[in-house]
Design an enzyme around this catalytic site. Structure first.
Site, PDB file in Angstrom:
ATOM      1  N   ASP A  96       1.498 -27.312 -62.644  1.00 33.36           N
ATOM      2  CA  ASP A  96       2.762 -27.584 -62.339  1.00 33.36           C
ATOM      3  C   ASP A  96       2.293 -28.562 -61.082  1.00 33.36           C
ATOM      4  O   ASP A  96       3.085 -28.892 -60.107  1.00 33.36           O
ATOM      5  CB  ASP A  96       3.550 -26.667 -61.579  1.00 33.36           C
ATOM      6  CG  ASP A  96       2.556 -25.656 -60.710  1.00 33.36           C
ATOM      7  OD1 ASP A  96       1.526 -26.100 -60.274  1.00 33.36           O
ATOM      8  OD2 ASP A  96       2.971 -24.307 -60.492  1.00 33.36           O
ATOM      9  N   GLU A 118      -0.192 -22.820 -69.559  1.00 36.76           N
ATOM     10  CA  GLU A 118       0.657 -21.981 -68.500  1.00 36.76           C
ATOM     11  C   GLU A 118       1.958 -22.587 -68.411  1.00 36.76           C
ATOM     12  O   GLU A 118       2.618 -22.920 -67.371  1.00 36.76           O
ATOM     13  CB  GLU A 118       0.059 -22.205 -67.243  1.00 36.76           C
ATOM     14  CG  GLU A 118       0.272 -21.118 -66.268  1.00 36.76           C
ATOM     15  CD  GLU A 118      -0.527 -21.421 -64.708  1.00 36.76           C
ATOM     16  OE1 GLU A 118       0.199 -22.177 -64.018  1.00 36.76           O
ATOM     17  OE2 GLU A 118      -1.448 -20.584 -64.504  1.00 36.76           O
ATOM     18  N   GLU A 132       5.867 -27.966 -56.723  1.00 39.21           N
ATOM     19  CA  GLU A 132       5.734 -27.295 -58.059  1.00 39.21           C
ATOM     20  C   GLU A 132       6.714 -26.975 -58.923  1.00 39.21           C
ATOM     21  O   GLU A 132       6.548 -27.049 -60.436  1.00 39.21           O
ATOM     22  CB  GLU A 132       4.614 -26.292 -57.858  1.00 39.21           C
ATOM     23  CG  GLU A 132       3.229 -26.866 -57.291  1.00 39.21           C
ATOM     24  CD  GLU A 132       3.317 -27.113 -55.699  1.00 39.21           C
ATOM     25  OE1 GLU A 132       4.332 -26.622 -55.209  1.00 39.21           O
ATOM     26  OE2 GLU A 132       2.403 -27.266 -55.178  1.00 39.21           O
ATOM     27  N   HIS A 204      -2.713 -23.160 -48.739  1.00 43.01           N
ATOM     28  CA  HIS A 204      -2.811 -24.632 -48.910  1.00 43.01           C
ATOM     29  C   HIS A 204      -1.348 -25.316 -49.215  1.00 43.01           C
ATOM     30  O   HIS A 204      -0.933 -26.203 -49.351  1.00 43.01           O
ATOM     31  CB  HIS A 204      -3.457 -25.240 -50.176  1.00 43.01           C
ATOM     32  CG  HIS A 204      -3.092 -24.574 -51.384  1.00 43.01           C
ATOM     33  ND1 HIS A 204      -2.308 -25.545 -52.125  1.00 43.01           N
ATOM     34  CD2 HIS A 204      -3.485 -23.790 -52.168  1.00 43.01           C
ATOM     35  CE1 HIS A 204      -2.226 -24.815 -53.382  1.00 43.01           C
ATOM     36  NE2 HIS A 204      -2.844 -23.782 -53.261  1.00 43.01           N
ATOM     37  N   ARG A 206       2.246 -26.662 -49.797  1.00 44.76           N
ATOM     38  CA  ARG A 206       3.187 -27.665 -49.026  1.00 44.76           C
ATOM     39  C   ARG A 206       4.394 -27.044 -48.172  1.00 44.76           C
ATOM     40  O   ARG A 206       4.341 -27.492 -46.930  1.00 44.76           O
ATOM     41  CB  ARG A 206       3.589 -28.653 -49.702  1.00 44.76           C
ATOM     42  CG  ARG A 206       2.647 -29.965 -49.992  1.00 44.76           C
ATOM     43  CD  ARG A 206       2.969 -31.129 -50.848  1.00 44.76           C
ATOM     44  NE  ARG A 206       2.505 -32.356 -50.743  1.00 44.76           N
ATOM     45  CZ  ARG A 206       1.368 -32.674 -51.291  1.00 44.76           C
ATOM     46  NH1 ARG A 206       0.659 -31.724 -52.043  1.00 44.76           N
ATOM     47  NH2 ARG A 206       0.779 -33.924 -50.997  1.00 44.76           N
ATOM     48  N   HIS A 237      -9.115 -25.274 -47.375  1.00 50.09           N
ATOM     49  CA  HIS A 237      -8.452 -26.414 -48.472  1.00 50.09           C
ATOM     50  C   HIS A 237      -8.751 -28.040 -47.602  1.00 50.09           C
ATOM     51  O   HIS A 237      -8.358 -27.839 -46.205  1.00 50.09           O
ATOM     52  CB  HIS A 237      -7.172 -26.176 -48.674  1.00 50.09           C
ATOM     53  CG  HIS A 237      -6.842 -27.156 -49.814  1.00 50.09           C
ATOM     54  ND1 HIS A 237      -6.399 -28.506 -49.463  1.00 50.09           N
ATOM     55  CD2 HIS A 237      -6.329 -27.016 -51.137  1.00 50.09           C
ATOM     56  CE1 HIS A 237      -6.071 -29.115 -50.593  1.00 50.09           C
ATOM     57  NE2 HIS A 237      -5.909 -28.006 -51.585  1.00 50.09           N
TER      58      HIS A 237
HETATM   59  C1  UD1 Z   1      -2.556 -29.858 -55.239  1.00 45.16           C
HETATM   60  C2  UD1 Z   1      -1.077 -29.300 -55.964  1.00 45.16           C
HETATM   61  C3  UD1 Z   1      -0.696 -27.949 -55.897  1.00 45.16           C
HETATM   62  C4  UD1 Z   1      -1.910 -27.300 -56.249  1.00 45.16           C
HETATM   63  C5  UD1 Z   1      -3.214 -27.654 -55.380  1.00 45.16           C
HETATM   64  C6  UD1 Z   1      -4.386 -26.888 -55.609  1.00 45.16           C
HETATM   65  C7  UD1 Z   1       0.434 -31.341 -56.175  1.00 45.16           C
HETATM   66  C8  UD1 Z   1       1.826 -31.987 -55.359  1.00 45.16           C
HETATM   67  N1  UD1 Z   1       0.114 -30.347 -55.516  1.00 45.16           N
HETATM   68  O1  UD1 Z   1      -1.818 -29.556 -53.768  1.00 45.16           O
HETATM   69  O2  UD1 Z   1       0.226 -27.827 -56.842  1.00 45.16           O
HETATM   70  O3  UD1 Z   1      -1.561 -25.791 -56.107  1.00 45.16           O
HETATM   71  O4  UD1 Z   1      -3.391 -28.878 -55.414  1.00 45.16           O
HETATM   72  O5  UD1 Z   1      -5.265 -26.842 -54.871  1.00 45.16           O
HETATM   73  O6  UD1 Z   1       0.257 -31.582 -57.366  1.00 45.16           O
HETATM   74  N2  UD1 Z   1      -8.204 -33.205 -50.740  1.00 45.16           N
HETATM   75  C9  UD1 Z   1      -9.777 -33.810 -50.339  1.00 45.16           C
HETATM   76  N3  UD1 Z   1     -10.413 -33.328 -51.677  1.00 45.16           N
HETATM   77  C10 UD1 Z   1     -10.326 -32.663 -52.577  1.00 45.16           C
HETATM   78  C11 UD1 Z   1      -8.853 -32.403 -52.584  1.00 45.16           C
HETATM   79  C12 UD1 Z   1      -7.943 -32.660 -51.659  1.00 45.16           C
HETATM   80  O7  UD1 Z   1     -10.143 -34.280 -49.515  1.00 45.16           O
HETATM   81  O8  UD1 Z   1     -11.125 -32.390 -53.415  1.00 45.16           O
HETATM   82  C13 UD1 Z   1      -7.379 -33.721 -49.551  1.00 45.16           C
HETATM   83  C14 UD1 Z   1      -6.744 -35.089 -49.722  1.00 45.16           C
HETATM   84  O9  UD1 Z   1      -6.801 -35.589 -48.157  1.00 45.16           O
HETATM   85  C15 UD1 Z   1      -5.704 -34.969 -50.344  1.00 45.16           C
HETATM   86  C16 UD1 Z   1      -5.060 -33.855 -49.842  1.00 45.16           C
HETATM   87  O10 UD1 Z   1      -6.069 -33.028 -49.830  1.00 45.16           O
HETATM   88  O11 UD1 Z   1      -4.958 -36.340 -50.073  1.00 45.16           O
HETATM   89  C17 UD1 Z   1      -4.050 -33.191 -50.599  1.00 45.16           C
HETATM   90  O12 UD1 Z   1      -4.200 -33.114 -52.133  1.00 45.16           O
HETATM   91  P1  UD1 Z   1      -3.102 -33.014 -53.138  1.00 45.16           P
HETATM   92  O13 UD1 Z   1      -3.555 -32.844 -54.367  1.00 45.16           O
HETATM   93  O14 UD1 Z   1      -1.988 -34.024 -53.000  1.00 45.16           O
HETATM   94  O15 UD1 Z   1      -2.390 -31.785 -52.524  1.00 45.16           O
HETATM   95  P2  UD1 Z   1      -2.913 -30.234 -52.633  1.00 45.16           P
HETATM   96  O16 UD1 Z   1      -2.279 -29.595 -51.426  1.00 45.16           O
HETATM   97  O17 UD1 Z   1      -4.240 -30.367 -53.074  1.00 45.16           O
HETATM   98  N1  UDP Z   2     -10.937 -21.305 -55.772  1.00 44.34           N
HETATM   99  C1  UDP Z   2     -12.335 -21.861 -55.662  1.00 44.34           C
HETATM  100  N2  UDP Z   2     -12.845 -22.165 -54.591  1.00 44.34           N
HETATM  101  C2  UDP Z   2     -12.277 -21.813 -53.352  1.00 44.34           C
HETATM  102  C3  UDP Z   2     -10.905 -21.375 -53.182  1.00 44.34           C
HETATM  103  C4  UDP Z   2     -10.349 -21.106 -54.708  1.00 44.34           C
HETATM  104  O1  UDP Z   2     -13.099 -22.146 -56.685  1.00 44.34           O
HETATM  105  O2  UDP Z   2     -12.853 -22.001 -52.320  1.00 44.34           O
HETATM  106  C5  UDP Z   2     -10.310 -21.172 -57.148  1.00 44.34           C
HETATM  107  C6  UDP Z   2      -9.668 -19.764 -57.196  1.00 44.34           C
HETATM  108  O3  UDP Z   2     -10.658 -18.915 -57.825  1.00 44.34           O
HETATM  109  C7  UDP Z   2      -8.671 -19.920 -58.374  1.00 44.34           C
HETATM  110  C8  UDP Z   2      -8.357 -21.544 -57.902  1.00 44.34           C
HETATM  111  O4  UDP Z   2      -9.448 -21.996 -57.172  1.00 44.34           O
HETATM  112  O5  UDP Z   2      -8.954 -20.068 -59.592  1.00 44.34           O
HETATM  113  C9  UDP Z   2      -7.090 -21.727 -57.181  1.00 44.34           C
HETATM  114  O6  UDP Z   2      -7.017 -22.806 -56.700  1.00 44.34           O
HETATM  115  P1  UDP Z   2      -5.713 -23.418 -55.683  1.00 44.34           P
HETATM  116  O7  UDP Z   2      -5.444 -21.963 -54.605  1.00 44.34           O
HETATM  117  O8  UDP Z   2      -6.324 -24.592 -54.851  1.00 44.34           O
HETATM  118  O9  UDP Z   2      -4.430 -23.667 -56.135  1.00 44.34           O
HETATM  119  P2  UDP Z   2      -3.328 -23.017 -56.965  1.00 44.34           P
HETATM  120  O10 UDP Z   2      -3.959 -21.810 -57.771  1.00 44.34           O
HETATM  121  O11 UDP Z   2      -2.354 -22.450 -55.685  1.00 44.34           O
HETATM  122  O12 UDP Z   2      -2.775 -24.118 -57.726  1.00 44.34           O
END
Ligand code: UD1
Ligand code: UDP
Length: 373
Positions: A96, A118, A132, A204, A206, A237
């Site tokens: 999502d 999923e 999401e 993490h 939003r 995160h």
């Molecule tokens: C995103 C997804 C969320 C999912 C989560 C898993 C959307 C809107 N959100 O949220 O559904 O649960 O991923 O973790 O699709 N960043 C880094 N390095 C990385 C990843 C992220 O620096 O490898 C930082 C960056 O500043 C980036 C910010 O995190 O802009 C947010 O990333 P984003 O994918 O927009 O949102 P998440 O909170 O990670």
């Molecule tokens: N995870 C990981 N390293 C971490 C934290 C989480 O590999 O430091 C894995 C965790 O086992 C799970 C997935 O990341 O499979 C969950 O990701 P996240 O919580 O970022 O996203 P969500 O599931 O909420 O979309």
């Protein structure tokens, strides 16, 4: 040969798509193309390399502190270009995220079937989780095939008038990834005092940014201060909206370890070592019950009701006193703890990818037959 384009943008998508990609790659009829949108950069690379998956296309989309509208617009244009050049027979994406929603939309515009892994998770509340819930409703209405992890996810889709014949209950591929990974032990590389109870934390979402997240962090700090037998491990995160408050509220405490995101095998190891998990993650709500670890969920609602109904996951939201009282109950009441540490897994048996591959094979073969008629 059938060309199957598999998309992953973020860490959880890569974890949950890896079993599907690896299973498809064993099939002689499948030409598997991997598209990494890199909505996440480091966290996506981390997972792909652990599973030995090399992407064929990498859109390198991530920008620091990215905002939803801009991210959506850039993803839609970039995914569209790949679809036009590659012309796959079907596209698969999981979950999502914005990557998934834009991929489903680009498929719709290009008249390419979209398979949703999923599928059917719903809270019924468009603002929770944000964005999401909206993303998966859009992807769900555009999908030609739905791989629902549970029966209740299937029922959600039927309530939205999705045709029963295109919905398949497969289990969640996260359990496939987990069972393979959890077989081995890994070194966390973090000094933890084994005589203490480990609380593993992730956060993490939003919709929790700002005050709710700060309140939950304050609860964690109080928990550490009130319970000297507790150690907290929190892989933070990298979103700046998370790292700032995490450092400010949780930093500088000798029994709170703030670390970089862990590799998937190390995170699974940390779950195995944990006494209790406090998290707002979707994936963790699915994995922890399979490992027999109680989870307190920092959310008001969940699209994963099965583990709550089984009594192994509890919603606590971000209210400080509730987080502390529920965590302390688990720390101090062994009967209560045992009732939540049952090791039940309502989300799958480790064979979801196998089922998805066999459904895809049939679907793509029927597509050819229908075209020939
Ligand atoms: C995103 C997804 C969320 C999912 C989560 C898993 C959307 C809107 N959100 O949220 O559904 O649960 O991923 O973790 O699709 N960043 C880094 N390095 C990385 C990843 C992220 O620096 O490898 C930082 C960056 O500043 C980036 C910010 O995190 O802009 C947010 O990333 P984003 O994918 O927009 O949102 P998440 O909170 O990670
Ligand atoms: N995870 C990981 N390293 C971490 C934290 C989480 O590999 O430091 C894995 C965790 O086992 C799970 C997935 O990341 O499979 C969950 O990701 P996240 O919580 O970022 O996203 P969500 O599931 O909420 O979309």
């Amino acid at each position: 040969m059938k060309k199957i384009l598999c998309v992953a943008g973020t860490r959880p998508e890569a974890i949950k798509m890896a079993p599907v990609i690896l299973s498809l790659k064993k099939e002689s009829w499948a030409d598997v193309v991997v598209l990494a949108t890199a909505q996440h950069r480091e966290m996506l690379d981390q997972v792909l390399s652990i599973f030995g998956i090399v992407s064929d296309f990498d859109l390198d989309i991530m920008q620091e502190g990215q905002e939803l509208t801009d991210l959506t617009a850039r993803l839609l244009v970039a995914v569209d270009k790949v679809l036009k050049n590659e012309a796959p027979d079907i596209v698969l994406a999981q979950g999502d995220t914005t990557t998934v929603m834009t991929t489903s939309l680009a498929c719709f515009y290009n008249k390419i079937p979209f398979g949703h892994v999923e599928a059917g998770l719903r809270t019924g509340d468009i603002s929770n989780p944000f964005p999401e819930e909206m993303n998966r409703v859009v992807a769900g209405h555009l999908a030609a095939l739905h791989f629902a992890p549970t029966e209740s996810a299937r029922e959600n889709l039927l309530r939205e008038n999705i045709d029963d014949t295109i919905v398949h209950v497969t289990g969640n591929t996260v359990i496939d990834a987990l069972l393979v990974t959890a077989r081995k032990d890994f070194d966390l590389g973090i000094e933890l005092d084994e005589s203490r109870k480990l609380i593993l934390v992730t956060s993490h979402r939003r919709e929790n940014f700002g005050e709710p997240m700060r309140e939950s962090f304050a609860a964690l700090r109080d928990l550490a201060e009130r319970n000297s037998d507790v150690e907290i491990l929190y892989p933070v995160h990298p979103n700046p909206n998370v790292t700032g408050p995490a450092r400010e509220i949780l930093g500088g405490h000798s029994r709170i370890h703030l670390v970089e995101p862990l590799g998937y095998p190390e995170f699974v190891q940390a779950m195995k070592q944990a006494y209790l998990i406090i998290s707002d993650s979707g994936g963790v709500q699915e994995e922890a019950p399979a490992l027999g670890k109680p989870v307190l969920v920092l959310r008001e609602e969940t699209e994963r009701p099965e583990a709550v109904q089984a009594g192994v996951v509890r919603l606590v939201g971000t209210d400080k006193s509730l987080i502390i009282s529920e965590a302390e109950k688990l720390l101090n009441d062994s009967h209560y703890y045992s009732s939540m540490a049952q090791g039940v897994s309502p989300y799958g048996d480790g064979k979801a990818a196998e089922r998805i591959v066999s459904i895809l094979r049939k679907y793509l073969a029927e597509m050819v037959n229908n075209a020939a008629c």
